[in-house]
Design a protein around this motif. Sequence first.
Motif, PDB file in Angstrom:
ATOM      1  N   LYS A  12       0.829  -1.205   0.000  1.00 34.76           N
ATOM      2  CA  LYS A  12       0.000   0.000   0.000  1.00 34.76           C
ATOM      3  C   LYS A  12       0.867   1.260   0.000  1.00 34.76           C
ATOM      4  CE  LYS A  12      -3.877  -2.131   2.368  1.00 34.76           C
ATOM      5  NZ  LYS A  12      -4.549  -2.296   3.647  1.00 34.76           N
ATOM      6  N   GLU A  13       1.955   1.236   0.769  1.00 35.48           N
ATOM      7  CA  GLU A  13       2.828   2.404   0.910  1.00 35.48           C
ATOM      8  C   GLU A  13       3.667   2.645  -0.332  1.00 35.48           C
ATOM      9  OE1 GLU A  13       4.412   5.685   2.952  1.00 35.48           O
ATOM     10  OE2 GLU A  13       2.801   4.382   3.627  1.00 35.48           O
ATOM     11  N   THR A  14       4.233   1.585  -0.886  1.00 34.68           N
ATOM     12  CA  THR A  14       5.183   1.735  -1.990  1.00 34.68           C
ATOM     13  C   THR A  14       4.594   1.419  -3.358  1.00 34.68           C
ATOM     14  OG1 THR A  14       5.975  -0.552  -1.852  1.00 34.68           O
ATOM     15  CG2 THR A  14       7.082   1.087  -0.453  1.00 34.68           C
ATOM     16  N   GLY A  15       3.447   0.766  -3.382  1.00 35.47           N
ATOM     17  CA  GLY A  15       2.870   0.342  -4.645  1.00 35.47           C
ATOM     18  C   GLY A  15       3.569  -0.865  -5.236  1.00 35.47           C
ATOM     19  N   GLN A  16       4.400  -1.521  -4.426  1.00 38.64           N
ATOM     20  CA  GLN A  16       5.175  -2.662  -4.905  1.00 38.64           C
ATOM     21  C   GLN A  16       4.958  -3.859  -3.990  1.00 38.64           C
ATOM     22  OE1 GLN A  16       9.209  -1.369  -4.654  1.00 38.64           O
ATOM     23  NE2 GLN A  16       8.987   0.215  -6.203  1.00 38.64           N
ATOM     24  N   SER A  17       4.950  -5.029  -4.598  1.00 38.50           N
ATOM     25  CA  SER A  17       5.011  -6.246  -3.797  1.00 38.50           C
ATOM     26  C   SER A  17       6.385  -6.841  -4.067  1.00 38.50           C
ATOM     27  CB  SER A  17       3.898  -7.227  -4.149  1.00 38.50           C
ATOM     28  OG  SER A  17       4.038  -7.661  -5.468  1.00 38.50           O
ATOM     29  N   PHE A  18       6.840  -7.697  -3.206  1.00 37.91           N
ATOM     30  CA  PHE A  18       8.180  -8.242  -3.359  1.00 37.91           C
ATOM     31  C   PHE A  18       8.228  -9.648  -2.809  1.00 37.91           C
ATOM     32  CE2 PHE A  18       7.937  -6.533   0.821  1.00 37.91           C
ATOM     33  CZ  PHE A  18       8.730  -7.342   1.606  1.00 37.91           C
ATOM     34  N   LYS A  19       9.202 -10.376  -3.273  1.00 41.22           N
ATOM     35  CA  LYS A  19       9.459 -11.716  -2.740  1.00 41.22           C
ATOM     36  C   LYS A  19      10.439 -11.536  -1.586  1.00 41.22           C
ATOM     37  CE  LYS A  19      11.014 -16.322  -4.190  1.00 41.22           C
ATOM     38  NZ  LYS A  19      11.228 -16.766  -2.885  1.00 41.22           N
ATOM     39  N   ALA A  20       9.971 -11.819  -0.409  1.00 45.35           N
ATOM     40  CA  ALA A  20      10.771 -11.569   0.788  1.00 45.35           C
ATOM     41  C   ALA A  20      11.856 -12.624   0.951  1.00 45.35           C
ATOM     42  CB  ALA A  20       9.882 -11.544   2.014  1.00 45.35           C
ATOM     43  N   SER A  21      13.035 -12.146   1.288  1.00 47.55           N
ATOM     44  CA  SER A  21      14.150 -13.031   1.612  1.00 47.55           C
ATOM     45  C   SER A  21      13.978 -13.532   3.042  1.00 47.55           C
ATOM     46  CB  SER A  21      15.462 -12.268   1.490  1.00 47.55           C
ATOM     47  OG  SER A  21      15.521 -11.264   2.486  1.00 47.55           O
ATOM     48  N   PRO A  22      14.710 -14.571   3.428  1.00 45.94           N
ATOM     49  CA  PRO A  22      14.637 -15.024   4.828  1.00 45.94           C
ATOM     50  C   PRO A  22      15.020 -13.915   5.812  1.00 45.94           C
ATOM     51  CG  PRO A  22      15.740 -16.669   3.483  1.00 45.94           C
ATOM     52  CD  PRO A  22      15.542 -15.462   2.612  1.00 45.94           C
ATOM     53  N   GLN A  23      16.018 -13.106   5.450  1.00 43.53           N
ATOM     54  CA  GLN A  23      16.436 -12.021   6.338  1.00 43.53           C
ATOM     55  C   GLN A  23      15.328 -10.975   6.480  1.00 43.53           C
ATOM     56  OE1 GLN A  23      18.124 -13.109   3.698  1.00 43.53           O
ATOM     57  NE2 GLN A  23      20.116 -13.787   4.414  1.00 43.53           N
ATOM     58  N   ALA A  24      14.660 -10.645   5.359  1.00 44.63           N
ATOM     59  CA  ALA A  24      13.573  -9.671   5.421  1.00 44.63           C
ATOM     60  C   ALA A  24      12.422 -10.206   6.270  1.00 44.63           C
ATOM     61  CB  ALA A  24      13.089  -9.312   4.019  1.00 44.63           C
ATOM     62  N   LEU A  25      12.109 -11.488   6.110  1.00 43.34           N
ATOM     63  CA  LEU A  25      11.040 -12.083   6.924  1.00 43.34           C
ATOM     64  C   LEU A  25      11.413 -12.082   8.407  1.00 43.34           C
ATOM     65  CD1 LEU A  25       9.926 -15.091   4.685  1.00 43.34           C
ATOM     66  CD2 LEU A  25       8.641 -13.001   5.196  1.00 43.34           C
TER      67      LEU A  25
END
Length: 160
Positions: A12-25
Amino acid sequence: MPKDYFNDPIEKETGQSFKASPQALMFERLVSELQATLEEEVFFDDSDWPHGFDWSNEADAVWEGLAEDATLLAKFRTRNPADQVLCRAAGLIYRAICAGSPIELEAVCRQFAEIMKLPVPAHAHFLLEEAQNCLQQMGDRAETDDHKRSGADQGPALEA
């Protein structure tokens, strides 16, 4: 796969979806649990629990768990620059949790502000902003607690 705590707000904030890395999760989970812990500390104190229950010991255990999660992520090795920034930020979160004074916490917040200047994708920046908000809240509480303690240590006011 672990729950993706922030993907909807990030999209919602960035207008982007992404594939999360293990570190990001892992960082998402850390920040989410940090937010929840800070909220619980606002709403609970010793008077909310049965007589004899020591809330401070329970809270200390939760903070120790968060510190352990942060240090595990901080030690995680990756070649992805955005994930490296998140791991570095986790190390600062660990330092903030373990800070012994408002001055130490303020130093961590200044270092975190420097991390915020690094070029990272929008989703990582969003996560860093959420973490920075938590650190700011921790700093505000530490200052308030420090003022309360220093005022209590002065003893009764002398009348002229």
